[in-house]
Design a protein around this motif. Structure first.
Motif, PDB file in Angstrom:
ATOM      1  N   LYS A 180       4.904  16.648   4.011  1.00  0.00           N
ATOM      2  CA  LYS A 180       3.983  15.549   3.703  1.00  0.00           C
ATOM      3  C   LYS A 180       4.793  14.280   3.511  1.00  0.00           C
ATOM      4  O   LYS A 180       5.638  14.206   2.615  1.00  0.00           O
ATOM      5  CB  LYS A 180       3.200  15.845   2.427  1.00  0.00           C
ATOM      6  N   LEU A 181       4.547  13.290   4.360  1.00  0.00           N
ATOM      7  CA  LEU A 181       5.220  11.990   4.224  1.00  0.00           C
ATOM      8  C   LEU A 181       4.443  11.135   3.236  1.00  0.00           C
ATOM      9  O   LEU A 181       3.208  11.118   3.256  1.00  0.00           O
ATOM     10  CB  LEU A 181       5.265  11.255   5.576  1.00  0.00           C
ATOM     11  N   LEU A 182       5.180  10.411   2.379  1.00  0.00           N
ATOM     12  CA  LEU A 182       4.578   9.454   1.470  1.00  0.00           C
ATOM     13  C   LEU A 182       5.305   8.127   1.683  1.00  0.00           C
ATOM     14  O   LEU A 182       6.536   8.064   1.565  1.00  0.00           O
ATOM     15  CB  LEU A 182       4.728   9.930   0.026  1.00  0.00           C
ATOM     16  N   THR A 183       4.548   7.108   2.019  1.00  0.00           N
ATOM     17  CA  THR A 183       5.165   5.841   2.441  1.00  0.00           C
ATOM     18  C   THR A 183       4.653   4.660   1.626  1.00  0.00           C
ATOM     19  O   THR A 183       3.459   4.553   1.369  1.00  0.00           O
ATOM     20  CB  THR A 183       4.880   5.622   3.941  1.00  0.00           C
ATOM     21  N   THR A 184       5.591   3.803   1.233  1.00  0.00           N
ATOM     22  CA  THR A 184       5.245   2.568   0.541  1.00  0.00           C
ATOM     23  C   THR A 184       5.570   1.395   1.452  1.00  0.00           C
ATOM     24  O   THR A 184       6.697   1.286   1.944  1.00  0.00           O
ATOM     25  CB  THR A 184       6.059   2.429  -0.759  1.00  0.00           C
ATOM     26  N   VAL A 185       4.580   0.558   1.723  1.00  0.00           N
ATOM     27  CA  VAL A 185       4.831  -0.677   2.474  1.00  0.00           C
ATOM     28  C   VAL A 185       4.624  -1.856   1.531  1.00  0.00           C
ATOM     29  O   VAL A 185       3.690  -1.868   0.730  1.00  0.00           O
ATOM     30  CB  VAL A 185       3.921  -0.823   3.724  1.00  0.00           C
ATOM     31  N   THR A 186       5.529  -2.834   1.623  1.00  0.00           N
ATOM     32  CA  THR A 186       5.473  -4.013   0.765  1.00  0.00           C
ATOM     33  C   THR A 186       5.547  -5.253   1.633  1.00  0.00           C
ATOM     34  O   THR A 186       6.506  -5.412   2.403  1.00  0.00           O
ATOM     35  CB  THR A 186       6.652  -4.018  -0.233  1.00  0.00           C
ATOM     36  N   VAL A 187       4.536  -6.096   1.534  1.00  0.00           N
ATOM     37  CA  VAL A 187       4.504  -7.313   2.346  1.00  0.00           C
ATOM     38  C   VAL A 187       5.477  -8.331   1.762  1.00  0.00           C
ATOM     39  O   VAL A 187       5.462  -8.608   0.565  1.00  0.00           O
ATOM     40  CB  VAL A 187       3.077  -7.895   2.399  1.00  0.00           C
ATOM     41  N   GLN A 188       6.359  -8.865   2.615  1.00  0.00           N
ATOM     42  CA  GLN A 188       7.331  -9.875   2.193  1.00  0.00           C
ATOM     43  C   GLN A 188       6.804 -11.277   2.473  1.00  0.00           C
ATOM     44  O   GLN A 188       7.038 -12.195   1.696  1.00  0.00           O
ATOM     45  CB  GLN A 188       8.667  -9.674   2.922  1.00  0.00           C
ATOM     46  N   SER A 189       6.148 -11.443   3.606  1.00  0.00           N
ATOM     47  CA  SER A 189       5.581 -12.750   3.944  1.00  0.00           C
ATOM     48  C   SER A 189       4.550 -12.596   5.051  1.00  0.00           C
ATOM     49  O   SER A 189       4.567 -11.614   5.795  1.00  0.00           O
ATOM     50  CB  SER A 189       6.683 -13.723   4.390  1.00  0.00           C
ATOM     51  N   VAL A 190       3.649 -13.563   5.125  1.00  0.00           N
ATOM     52  CA  VAL A 190       2.674 -13.600   6.208  1.00  0.00           C
ATOM     53  C   VAL A 190       2.716 -15.000   6.797  1.00  0.00           C
ATOM     54  O   VAL A 190       2.553 -15.991   6.082  1.00  0.00           O
ATOM     55  CB  VAL A 190       1.241 -13.306   5.703  1.00  0.00           C
ATOM     56  N   VAL A 191       3.018 -15.105   8.092  1.00  0.00           N
ATOM     57  CA  VAL A 191       3.037 -16.399   8.768  1.00  0.00           C
ATOM     58  C   VAL A 191       2.114 -16.295   9.975  1.00  0.00           C
ATOM     59  O   VAL A 191       2.350 -15.483  10.875  1.00  0.00           O
ATOM     60  CB  VAL A 191       4.460 -16.784   9.228  1.00  0.00           C
ATOM     61  N   ALA A 221       0.830  -1.195   0.000  1.00  0.00           N
ATOM     62  CA  ALA A 221       0.000   0.000   0.000  1.00  0.00           C
ATOM     63  C   ALA A 221       0.874   1.257   0.000  1.00  0.00           C
ATOM     64  O   ALA A 221       2.056   1.205   0.326  1.00  0.00           O
ATOM     65  CB  ALA A 221      -0.898   0.003   1.244  1.00  0.00           C
ATOM     66  N   THR A 222       0.244   2.358  -0.386  1.00  0.00           N
ATOM     67  CA  THR A 222       0.887   3.664  -0.308  1.00  0.00           C
ATOM     68  C   THR A 222       0.034   4.550   0.588  1.00  0.00           C
ATOM     69  O   THR A 222      -1.185   4.625   0.406  1.00  0.00           O
ATOM     70  CB  THR A 222       0.997   4.299  -1.712  1.00  0.00           C
ATOM     71  N   THR A 223       0.693   5.159   1.567  1.00  0.00           N
ATOM     72  CA  THR A 223      -0.025   5.960   2.564  1.00  0.00           C
ATOM     73  C   THR A 223       0.618   7.335   2.706  1.00  0.00           C
ATOM     74  O   THR A 223       1.704   7.573   2.160  1.00  0.00           O
ATOM     75  CB  THR A 223       0.044   5.294   3.953  1.00  0.00           C
ATOM     76  N   GLY A 224      -0.034   8.193   3.461  1.00  0.00           N
ATOM     77  CA  GLY A 224       0.528   9.512   3.678  1.00  0.00           C
ATOM     78  C   GLY A 224       0.208  10.071   5.044  1.00  0.00           C
ATOM     79  O   GLY A 224      -0.687   9.575   5.752  1.00  0.00           O
ATOM     80  N   LEU A 225       0.996  11.079   5.423  1.00  0.00           N
ATOM     81  CA  LEU A 225       0.738  11.840   6.654  1.00  0.00           C
ATOM     82  C   LEU A 225       1.276  13.255   6.471  1.00  0.00           C
ATOM     83  O   LEU A 225       2.429  13.446   6.098  1.00  0.00           O
ATOM     84  CB  LEU A 225       1.459  11.196   7.854  1.00  0.00           C
TER      85      LEU A 225
END
Lengths: 123, 142
Positions: free
Chosen positions: B105-116, B35-39
Motif C-alpha cells: 500500500k503506497l501512501l503519498t503526501t503532495v505539498t504545493v510549493q507554488s502556483v503560477v 493532500a495525502t493519497t494512497g494506492l
C-alpha cells in the motif's frame, strides 16, 4: 506487465556505438494504455516516455537497469501517437563506478518532446 | 487516519485517467496546500514488472496525487469537472530503496510549493509503512 517494446513501440532502426545511440521507434496508437490516457483523447503518458528511454538504454547496454534518480526530465510538447507515429530516442550514456549517467531526448525532426538526465543502475 | 474523502470508484470524479493507468485509489486528506493519497498495488497493475511496481508507476502515482488535489479543489470551489493534468517537469526524483511489490500500500503526501498561471509546482513523497520509497519535485500543467 510493463514492457513497452513490441507493444507500445516497435524499433524501426537503431544506430550508435560506444556511448551514443539513436533509436527510431514507431508508436502503436492502439496500445491499451490509451484507453485510459485519456478516453477518446490518446496522449502518450510522460511516464511511458521515461520507460521508453529506460528500455532503449537496456537494449544498448544489454542489461536490466533501475532508475535510481532523475535530475531533470522536461516534457516540452505533448506527444500524441495519432499525430506523431515515429519518434527518435537519442541517448548519451556515461559509465560511472557504480552506475550510468544518461542524457536522453525524444524528438521528431525539429520538435523536442522530452529531455531527460538521470542515473540508472545495473540490476 | 479519518475516513477517506474519496475512494474506489469515487476517485474518478477527481481524475480523468482510467484503467489501466489510474494510479490513485484513495484521497485521505486535503489541506490548504496539499493532500495525502494512497494506492494498493494489485498483482495485475500496468506498471508491474516481475512482481515489482516500477519507477514510472511511482512517478505516475505522484503526478495523479497532485492532480487529485487540483481536481478536489476544482469541484469544491466551483463545482466544475476535474481538469486534465499533464506532467510538465520532474526534478530530483530519487528512488530511496527497493521498489514496492504487488500487495503493498503506497501512501503519498503532495505539498504545493507554488502556483503560477496553470502550472502547479509541488513536492511528493511516497512511503510504504514508515519507509520512504521515492520523492521528487514536479510541475503539473492543467
Amino acid at each position: 506487465m510493463l514492457q513497452l517494446n513490441d507493444k507500445y513501440f516497435s524499433v524501426v532502426s537503431k544506430e550508435g556505438a560506444d556511448n551514443t545511440f539513436k533509436y527510431r521507434l514507431h508508436l502503436n496508437a492502439s496500445h491499451e494504455v490509451y484507453k485510459g490516457h485519456f478516453p477518446g483523447n490518446p496522449i502518450s503518458p510522460g511516464v511511458c516516455s521515461i520507460q521508453t528511454i529506460r528500455e532503449c538504454c537496456e537494449d544498448a547496454l544489454h542489461n536490466r537497469l533501475t532508475i535510481r534518480s532523475i535530475k531533470l526530465c522536461r516534457f516540452s510538447a505533448l506527444l500524441t501517437p495519432t499525430r506523431c507515429t515515429e519518434i527518435t530516442v537519442g541517448l548519451s550514456i556515461t559509465p560511472n563506478a557504480n552506475d550510468y549517467t544518461v542524457v536522453a531526448d525524444i524528438t521528431n525532426g525539429d520538435e523536442t518532446f522530452v529531455s531527460f538526465k538521470g542515473t540508472l543502475e545495473r540490476q | 487516519m479519518d475516513k477517506p474523502l474519496y475512494k474506489g470508484e469515487e476517485i474518478k470524479k477527481l481524475l480523468n485517467q482510467r484503467a489501466p493507468i489510474l494510479m490513485v485509489d484513495t484521497l485521505y486528506e486535503v489541506s490548504d496546500n496539499g493532500a495525502t493519497t494512497g494506492l494498493t498495488i494489485e498483482a495485475d497493475n500496468f506498471f508491474n514488472l516481475d512482481g515489482q511496481f516500477t519507477e514510472p508507476g511511482l512517478i505516475e502515482h505522484m503526478a495523479q496525487s497532485a492532480s487529485a488535489f487540483v481536481g478536489y479543489n476544482a469541484i469544491k470551489s466551483n463545482s466544475s469537472a476535474a481538469p486534465v493534468g499533464y506532467i510538465g517537469e520532474i526534478k530530483n526524483f530519487k528512488l530511496a530503496g527497493r521498489l514496492p511489490k504487488a500487495g503493498d500500500k503506497l501512501l503519498t503526501t503532495v505539498t504545493v510549493q507554488s502556483v503560477v498561471m496553470n502550472i502547479t509546482l509541488f513536492t511528493a513523497e511516497t512511503k510504504t509503512g514508515d519507509t520512504t520509497v521515492a520523492s521528487c519535485q514536479m510541475k503539473l500543467s492543467v
